[in-house]
Design an enzyme around this catalytic site. Sequence first.
Site, PDB file in Angstrom:
ATOM      1  N   GLY A  51       3.452   0.923   5.348  1.00 29.83           N
ATOM      2  CA  GLY A  51       3.370   0.763   6.790  1.00 29.83           C
ATOM      3  C   GLY A  51       1.938   0.516   7.190  1.00 29.83           C
ATOM      4  CD  GLU A  52      -2.271   0.495  10.547  1.00 29.40           C
ATOM      5  OE1 GLU A  52      -3.274   0.065   9.939  1.00 29.40           O
ATOM      6  OE2 GLU A  52      -2.276   1.540  11.204  1.00 29.40           O
ATOM      7  CB  SER A  53      -2.927   3.694   5.938  1.00 30.29           C
ATOM      8  OG  SER A  53      -3.881   2.668   6.047  1.00 30.29           O
ATOM      9  CB  CYS A  83       2.172  -0.186   0.414  1.00 33.69           C
ATOM     10  SG  CYS A  83       1.209  -1.600   0.951  1.00 33.69           S
ATOM     11  NE  ARG A 114      -6.236   0.468   6.156  1.00 36.48           N
ATOM     12  CZ  ARG A 114      -6.369   0.858   7.404  1.00 36.48           C
ATOM     13  NH1 ARG A 114      -7.484   1.415   7.783  1.00 36.48           N
ATOM     14  NH2 ARG A 114      -5.395   0.700   8.262  1.00 36.48           N
ATOM     15  CB  ILE A 149       3.621  -6.389   2.401  1.00 38.06           C
ATOM     16  CG1 ILE A 149       4.929  -6.994   1.864  1.00 38.06           C
ATOM     17  CG2 ILE A 149       3.397  -6.784   3.863  1.00 38.06           C
ATOM     18  CD1 ILE A 149       6.187  -6.406   2.484  1.00 38.06           C
ATOM     19  NE  ARG A 150      -0.059  -5.796   6.972  1.00 41.87           N
ATOM     20  CZ  ARG A 150      -0.025  -4.535   7.347  1.00 41.87           C
ATOM     21  NH1 ARG A 150      -1.127  -3.824   7.417  1.00 41.87           N
ATOM     22  NH2 ARG A 150       1.115  -3.962   7.664  1.00 41.87           N
ATOM     23  CG  HIS A 185       6.223  -2.398  -0.158  1.00 41.85           C
ATOM     24  ND1 HIS A 185       6.078  -1.355   0.725  1.00 41.85           N
ATOM     25  CD2 HIS A 185       5.221  -3.258   0.114  1.00 41.85           C
ATOM     26  CE1 HIS A 185       5.038  -1.568   1.510  1.00 41.85           C
ATOM     27  NE2 HIS A 185       4.498  -2.722   1.153  1.00 41.85           N
ATOM     28  CD  GLU A 187       8.765   0.824  -0.178  1.00 37.49           C
ATOM     29  OE1 GLU A 187       8.544   0.939  -1.406  1.00 37.49           O
ATOM     30  OE2 GLU A 187       7.857   0.704   0.664  1.00 37.49           O
TER      31      GLU A 187
HETATM   32  N1  GLN Z   1      -2.998  -2.263   4.013  1.00 36.36           N
HETATM   33  C1  GLN Z   1      -2.103  -1.572   4.902  1.00 36.36           C
HETATM   34  C2  GLN Z   1      -2.823  -0.409   5.592  1.00 36.36           C
HETATM   35  O1  GLN Z   1      -3.992  -0.335   5.596  1.00 36.36           O
HETATM   36  C3  GLN Z   1      -0.882  -1.062   4.146  1.00 36.36           C
HETATM   37  C4  GLN Z   1       0.114  -2.161   3.959  1.00 36.36           C
HETATM   38  C5  GLN Z   1       1.508  -1.736   3.613  1.00 36.36           C
HETATM   39  O2  GLN Z   1       1.858  -0.561   3.530  1.00 36.36           O
HETATM   40  N2  GLN Z   1       2.381  -2.716   3.428  1.00 36.36           N
HETATM   41  O3  GLN Z   1      -2.227   0.438   6.172  1.00 36.36           O
END
Ligand code: GLN
Length: 203
Positions: A51-53, A83, A114, A149-150, A185, A187
């Site tokens: 998600g978004e940390s 992630c 990150r 993903i990112r 991921h 999941e």
């Molecule tokens: N890089 C993202 C973050 O800083 C994490 C990306 C993800 O969980 N798909 O939160």
Amino acid sequence: MQAMTKRAGVLALQGDFAAHAKLLARLDVEAVEVRRPDQLTGLSALMLPGGESTTMSLLLDSSGLREPLRALIAGGLPVLATCAGVILLADTLEGDHGSLPVTPLGLLHATVNRNAYGRQVNSFEARLRVDWPALGAAESAADFHGVFIRAPQIAKWRADVVPVAWEGPDVVAVRQDNIVAASFHPELTADPRFHAAVLNLAN
Ligand code: GLN
């Protein structure tokens, strides 16, 4: 005697927690969505989703979950972090943090970059090599499909951290005792082998 259904927590403050719950259902494991400290009791394992940390870090504080969660993991509860979850567990963060920093839990003895793999548009999928015995699981011939993903990069790790998955030469998952941390991921696939391995650590 009837076997008791295992219960696994899924940190459900933000991110793709529903995808973790769906994979756990495939393993006949009850997924408990964790949003409050009292929901941390009676768990065999815990999933920290993607998600978004930054958001997750802020919500860990406002929910009162940060300290009880840290204590449980430090006490040996098996954890699968994916992630953003890896960023939350790290002891050191490097690279582009954006304007909103993360306060990590500091439990995984590793330096995590990150946003090393770039932005959303740089997301990719790749075949991974996995050392299943290092995860306490039986050897498996089937490749694992990695969804990035990112994705954060596990850039450096201390002596008690063992690499368990690779994308080419790059380490993309590690294990430190009860903690399994993956840049990708699992999941978001239909393949529950990582979840099963972490649940097995509870035995
Ligand atoms: N890089 C993202 C973050 O800083 C994490 C990306 C993800 O969980 N798909 O939160």
